[in-house]
Write a protein that holds these residues in place. Sequence first.
Motif, PDB file in Angstrom:
ATOM      1  N   SER A 114      31.982  29.865  70.117  1.00 21.01           N
ATOM      2  CA  SER A 114      32.521  28.629  69.551  1.00 21.01           C
ATOM      3  C   SER A 114      32.849  28.776  68.077  1.00 21.01           C
ATOM      4  O   SER A 114      33.727  28.090  67.555  1.00 21.01           O
ATOM      5  N   MET A 115      32.170  29.707  67.385  1.00 22.85           N
ATOM      6  CA  MET A 115      32.409  29.866  65.962  1.00 22.85           C
ATOM      7  C   MET A 115      32.061  31.286  65.534  1.00 22.85           C
ATOM      8  O   MET A 115      31.021  31.818  65.924  1.00 22.85           O
ATOM      9  N   CYS A 116      32.933  31.877  64.741  1.00 20.06           N
ATOM     10  CA  CYS A 116      32.683  33.205  64.179  1.00 20.06           C
ATOM     11  C   CYS A 116      32.389  33.042  62.693  1.00 20.06           C
ATOM     12  O   CYS A 116      33.134  32.375  61.981  1.00 20.06           O
ATOM     13  N   THR A 117      31.306  33.620  62.241  1.00 14.88           N
ATOM     14  CA  THR A 117      30.919  33.523  60.833  1.00 14.88           C
ATOM     15  C   THR A 117      30.706  34.914  60.254  1.00 14.88           C
ATOM     16  O   THR A 117      30.389  35.861  60.977  1.00 14.88           O
ATOM     17  N   HIS A 118      30.907  34.971  58.928  1.00 11.99           N
ATOM     18  CA  HIS A 118      30.693  36.254  58.239  1.00 11.99           C
ATOM     19  C   HIS A 118      30.636  36.000  56.747  1.00 11.99           C
ATOM     20  O   HIS A 118      31.462  35.272  56.192  1.00 11.99           O
ATOM     21  N   ASP A 119      29.625  36.553  56.085  1.00 13.06           N
ATOM     22  CA  ASP A 119      29.554  36.509  54.625  1.00 13.06           C
ATOM     23  C   ASP A 119      30.428  37.638  54.104  1.00 13.06           C
ATOM     24  O   ASP A 119      30.047  38.809  54.122  1.00 13.06           O
ATOM     25  N   GLU A 120      31.616  37.271  53.647  1.00 11.40           N
ATOM     26  CA  GLU A 120      32.582  38.287  53.234  1.00 11.40           C
ATOM     27  C   GLU A 120      32.099  39.112  52.045  1.00 11.40           C
ATOM     28  O   GLU A 120      32.650  40.186  51.772  1.00 11.40           O
ATOM     29  N   SER A 173      32.778  29.735  52.216  1.00  8.82           N
ATOM     30  CA  SER A 173      32.529  29.314  53.592  1.00  8.82           C
ATOM     31  C   SER A 173      32.469  30.553  54.470  1.00  8.82           C
ATOM     32  O   SER A 173      33.395  31.370  54.463  1.00  8.82           O
ATOM     33  N   HIS A 174      31.397  30.683  55.210  1.00 10.62           N
ATOM     34  CA  HIS A 174      31.249  31.833  56.101  1.00 10.62           C
ATOM     35  C   HIS A 174      32.128  31.702  57.340  1.00 10.62           C
ATOM     36  O   HIS A 174      32.181  32.622  58.153  1.00 10.62           O
ATOM     37  N   GLU A 175      32.802  30.569  57.486  1.00 12.58           N
ATOM     38  CA  GLU A 175      33.645  30.352  58.658  1.00 12.58           C
ATOM     39  C   GLU A 175      35.109  30.690  58.388  1.00 12.58           C
ATOM     40  O   GLU A 175      35.875  30.869  59.327  1.00 12.58           O
ATOM     41  N   ASP A 176      35.485  30.746  57.104  1.00 14.66           N
ATOM     42  CA  ASP A 176      36.879  31.005  56.749  1.00 14.66           C
ATOM     43  C   ASP A 176      37.021  32.390  56.156  1.00 14.66           C
ATOM     44  O   ASP A 176      36.135  32.884  55.455  1.00 14.66           O
ATOM     45  N   ALA A 177      38.145  33.002  56.417  1.00 14.53           N
ATOM     46  CA  ALA A 177      38.420  34.338  55.883  1.00 14.53           C
ATOM     47  C   ALA A 177      39.241  34.216  54.600  1.00 14.53           C
ATOM     48  O   ALA A 177      40.048  33.304  54.441  1.00 14.53           O
ATOM     49  N   GLY A 178      38.990  35.164  53.674  1.00 16.25           N
ATOM     50  CA  GLY A 178      39.789  35.240  52.461  1.00 16.25           C
ATOM     51  C   GLY A 178      39.426  34.247  51.388  1.00 16.25           C
ATOM     52  O   GLY A 178      40.194  34.060  50.439  1.00 16.25           O
ATOM     53  N   ASP A 179      38.249  33.603  51.484  1.00 14.97           N
ATOM     54  CA  ASP A 179      37.882  32.621  50.463  1.00 14.97           C
ATOM     55  C   ASP A 179      36.758  33.125  49.559  1.00 14.97           C
ATOM     56  O   ASP A 179      36.192  32.355  48.788  1.00 14.97           O
ATOM     57  N   TRP A 180      36.437  34.414  49.619  1.00 14.92           N
ATOM     58  CA  TRP A 180      35.412  34.951  48.727  1.00 14.92           C
ATOM     59  C   TRP A 180      35.987  35.099  47.321  1.00 14.92           C
ATOM     60  O   TRP A 180      37.194  35.220  47.132  1.00 14.92           O
ATOM     61  N   ALA A 181      35.103  35.064  46.344  1.00 14.83           N
ATOM     62  CA  ALA A 181      35.560  35.103  44.953  1.00 14.83           C
ATOM     63  C   ALA A 181      34.536  35.833  44.087  1.00 14.83           C
ATOM     64  O   ALA A 181      33.353  35.899  44.407  1.00 14.83           O
ATOM     65  N   CYS A 182      35.030  36.393  42.979  1.00 11.77           N
ATOM     66  CA  CYS A 182      34.169  36.973  41.956  1.00 11.77           C
ATOM     67  C   CYS A 182      33.925  35.887  40.906  1.00 11.77           C
ATOM     68  O   CYS A 182      34.886  35.287  40.409  1.00 11.77           O
ATOM     69  N   VAL A 183      32.647  35.642  40.592  1.00 14.73           N
ATOM     70  CA  VAL A 183      32.285  34.567  39.667  1.00 14.73           C
ATOM     71  C   VAL A 183      31.600  35.185  38.450  1.00 14.73           C
ATOM     72  O   VAL A 183      30.696  36.013  38.577  1.00 14.73           O
ATOM     73  N   CYS A 184      32.035  34.781  37.269  1.00 17.77           N
ATOM     74  CA  CYS A 184      31.463  35.323  36.033  1.00 17.77           C
ATOM     75  C   CYS A 184      30.024  34.843  35.869  1.00 17.77           C
ATOM     76  O   CYS A 184      29.733  33.659  36.028  1.00 17.77           O
ATOM     77  N   LYS A 185      29.129  35.766  35.536  1.00 17.15           N
ATOM     78  CA  LYS A 185      27.740  35.400  35.304  1.00 17.15           C
ATOM     79  C   LYS A 185      27.583  34.602  34.017  1.00 17.15           C
ATOM     80  O   LYS A 185      26.704  33.756  33.911  1.00 17.15           O
ATOM     81  N   ASN A 186      28.438  34.871  33.031  1.00 16.98           N
ATOM     82  CA  ASN A 186      28.302  34.165  31.758  1.00 16.98           C
ATOM     83  C   ASN A 186      28.964  32.796  31.777  1.00 16.98           C
ATOM     84  O   ASN A 186      28.811  32.012  30.840  1.00 16.98           O
TER      85      ASN A 186
END
Length: 554
Positions: free
Chosen positions: A223-229, A247-260
Amino acid sequence: MAGPVAVCERDECKDDAVCTQAGQRCVDRDVGALSLNDWGCECVAPAVTTKAGAMGPAECSNKGECAFSPIGDVCAARGQVCRDPTPDPTAGVSGDWLCECIAPAQGASSVASPAACVLDECRTDCATCEKGVCVAAEQECVDEDQHYLPPGLSSWQCRCLAPRVGTAAQKPAACTVDECELHGSTCAAAGQDCVDGDHRTLGDWTCQCHSPWDGVGKQAPASMCTHDECESFGAVCPDGQDCADGSHEDAGDWACVCKNDAAVNATGAPALCEVDECADACATCAGSTCDDAGQTCTDMDTKAASLRDWVCACPPPTSAVPAVTSAQHCFYDECDDDAVCGAAGQECVDGNWNVNGDWACRCRHPETGNATGAAAACALDECYYHSATCSDEAQQCFDPSDSTEGDWECHCPALAAHAVAEPADCTPPPESECGNATNAAVCGSHQTCEDPDWTSSDDWICACVAPAWGTPGQQGPAPHCILDECDAQCAASHCAGATCGTGRCVDPAPVPESTKDWRCVCAAPAVGEAVAAPANCTLDECTAVCAHCASNGT
C-alpha cells in the motif's frame, strides 16, 4: 611267422530303424567292435538337437531359419527373439524370419530385421517399473529413456504436477513452485517486485517495493513504499551540513541543510552555507570597492543568510568605525604618535582627524597658549589664582604681563585707582554722588556706582562690572548685565578663553552672578561636554550623522 591283425568294426546304425522312423539320423560315435550300445539319434537340420537320444530318438527344436547363426544373432544382439513363421524347410519359404520384442518390452516386429522395441517403465509391470510410486505421491511418472536394455532400464522419474516443479529418479520428487511466475504481473503493474519466500509453500508470495524503498504487500501490491533518501544520498551533503528527508513517502525531496543556519538548505544538492562577500562574486559582494580605496574588506558574518554585512576597514595607522557595504572615510588622530607636546608637559590636540599636519600643543590649564606643529609658549594669567581677592571687594583682577609673576592688580570699577597684588582703595571722594553709601548700596555687589561728573548732581549710574557689559541704570541698577564667559573678549580668569579648542563653548547663564559655569561642548558629529574644562569628545559613526558615517539601518 604270425600273420596281420584284423581290424574289426561294427556300425550299429547300419540296420537302424529307430532313428529313421523318428525322421532323425542315427549316429554311432564309436564303430569299434568292442564299443557297443553307444549309438544315438540326432535331429536333422534345420532342426536343432536340444537333447541327444541315447539308443533312441533325440529331442529336437525346429526353428527354421532362426537356427542359423547369422540370422539368430541379429535378434539376439538386440535382446530380441528370432521367430520363423515357416520353420519347415520342405515348405520352401525363406527370408520371412522375424525379430520380436521380449516382454515386458513392446514394439512391432520387423521382417528380416530387428524389431522397434521400447520399455515404458511408467506404463508396464516389470522388475524395474514405477509400480504406482509417483501416482501415490500425486505426481506423474516420466520415462524419458524407454530403451528396454541398460542404461534405459530404471530411468523413470517422478515429476511434480504444474505449477509445482521438481523431479526425482525412482522416488517421489520434492516439489517446489515459484508463485511469482503466476502472480508477478500483479506486482509489476504497481512498479513493485514479486518475491516468493518458500517455493515449497503455496500462498506465501508478496509484492515488495523496489530497493531501496521499503514496503511489503501480502499477495497484493504494497500500500505504501517508504525510504529515507538520506541513506542513499547523505554523502552528497558536505561537512557542516546535514541531510534531511522531508517525507519518506516521496522521492526527490531530500535536502542538505546548513548546520549553522537551518533556514538555509538546498533540495537534492549541497547547500550554500557560507558566502564570503569579500571574495565571492555575487549581487551583494564587495567586488573591488574596498581595494580601490586602499582599504581591507571583511565579511562580518559569512553565513549565507547574512548578506550585505561586509565592511571596509582603514589601513593602520588611520582609523574609523568600519563602513558597511561602502568604502569609508579614514581618519587619523595625529596625537596618537605625539612625542612633542607630551615631552613639554602640554596637551596634544588634533583639531581635524581628516587633515594631516594640523595637530597642536596646548598649554595645560591654568596656563594658556597653543602652537600648531610645535610646543606652545605657555603663559599664566595670575588672575586665575587671585581673582577672588579682587572680586570679593567688587574689583576686577588684571594681570598686565603673563610672563611676570606678582604683577597682578585689583582695579576699582568706577575709579582709576588700583593696587598691585591686593585690593585697591575704591572709596569715592566725598564730592562724588557715589560716595553716598546709599547710592552705592543700590548698585549692589555685581554692579558699581559711577559718577561721571562730580560737579553735577543726579547723574550717577549703576554700571556693569567688566568684563560684564550692559546698559547702565540711571540712579538705579543696570537692567541687564551680561557676562558671557565664552566671549573671546572675556579676559577674566573664570572665562573659557581658547580652552574648548575646536569644540563649542556654551555659557548657560551669561550673567555676572553666575561664573565658572561655562562648558565645552564637542563639535558635531562628536559628542561630549565638560564644565569649565576641555570635553572628552567621542564619535560613534554607527549612530552619528556625518559625511563618512554609516547610514541608518545599514
